[in-house]
Write an enzyme that holds these catalytic residues in place. Structure first.
Site, short mmCIF file in Angstrom:
data_model
loop_
_atom_site.label_atom_id
_atom_site.label_comp_id
_atom_site.label_asym_id
_atom_site.label_seq_id
_atom_site.Cartn_x
_atom_site.Cartn_y
_atom_site.Cartn_z
N SER A 1 26.03 0.69 -34.83
CA SER A 1 26.30 2.12 -35.04
C SER A 1 25.58 2.89 -33.96
CB SER A 1 25.80 2.55 -36.42
OG SER A 1 25.79 3.96 -36.56
N TYR B 1 20.24 2.68 -43.41
CA TYR B 1 21.39 2.41 -42.56
C TYR B 1 20.96 2.26 -41.10
CZ TYR B 1 26.04 2.97 -40.47
OH TYR B 1 27.19 2.79 -39.75
#
Length: 256
Positions: A144, A157
């Site tokens: 990400s 995350y």
């Protein structure tokens, strides 16, 4: 071009029944690969298989939960049984829990890390014998842009996706001698079911994202087809341990 031709290759995509995973699966299918979609939602996976088959691909759905022990061996075994081997692994399955760090429970933390990071290691480890049996292969891990920076709502995350990048580098160095290239794609803000929930959280959120994104649009799952085919094909045989950001310039924009 033959450099990007995946005819005769077998690809396995976790979370390949929707969003970025399905965008990648479509790209690999259009390049000629047989595709195994491994995900929890069987009905959704069958719909994805129908879409891939309509593109002319041979495809298989495998129902797995990446947080369960033995999932990697099960999905790789299914691919080898059906197609005779494995050449490409895409570790895409992931979740996010949006909370301030002081509000994250250990259960939240473990759920995100188990899904986003531990499953990548387990999947890669399970795929290694099948890849080496073919004389090498390709692994694409989905990180990400939050592998590069953090946000108040994404401690677990961001930690998991940062770990994906470091794991990618470690595996790249460990397995280069076996002709296995391990690379990562780092998505930015992509129009998926997961990000639609984020967009609904606060007024003005979507406008702020677009204002910071030089491309002035949200990404689409199909934006990952080209980068994935590159990393899955012989065109990237001397590329390993790399992370390619696919975010329309969001992570390099200096203004907010």
């Amino acid at each position: 071009m033959s450099l990007f031709d995946l005819t005769g290759k077998v690809a396995l995509v976790t979370g390949g029944n929707g969003g970025i995973g399905l965008g990648i699966a479509r790209g690999l299918a259009m390049a000629g690969a047989s595709v195994v979609v491994a995900a929890r939602d069987g009905a959704k996976s069958e719909a994805a298989i129908g879409e891939l088959t309509a593109l002319g691909a041979t495809a298989l759905a495998v129902e797995i939960d990446v947080t369960r022990d033995g999932f990697g061996e099960a999905m790789v075994g299914a691919a080898v049984t059906r197609f005779g081997g494995l050449d490409i692994l895409v570790n895409n399955a992931g979740i996010s829990i949006a909370k301030r760090p002081e509000d994250l429970s250990l259960g939240d933390w473990r759920a995100v890390l188990d899904t986003n990071l531990t499953s990548v290691f387990a999947g890669c480890q399970a795929a290694w014998p099948a890849l080496t049996a073919r004389g090498g292969g390709k692994i694409i891990n989905i990180g990400s842009m939050y592998s590069l920076f953090g946000a108040w709502y994404s401690a677990a995350y961001s930690a998991s996706k940062g770990g994906v990048v470091q794991l990618t580098r470690s595996l790249a160095t460990a397995w280069a001698a076996q002709n296995i290239q391990v690379n990562a794609l780092l998505p930015g803000w992509i129009d998926t079911d997961m990000t639609r929930k984020a967009r609904a959280r606060a007024a003005g959120f979507e406008e702020a994202i677009l204002a910071r994104t030089p491309a002035r649009r949200w990404g689409e799952p199909d934006d990952f087809a080209g980068p994935a085919v590159f990393l899955a094909s012989s065109a990237s045989d001397f590329v390993t341990g790399a992370s390619i950001v696919v975010d329309g310039g969001y992570s390099v924009e200096g203004s907010v």
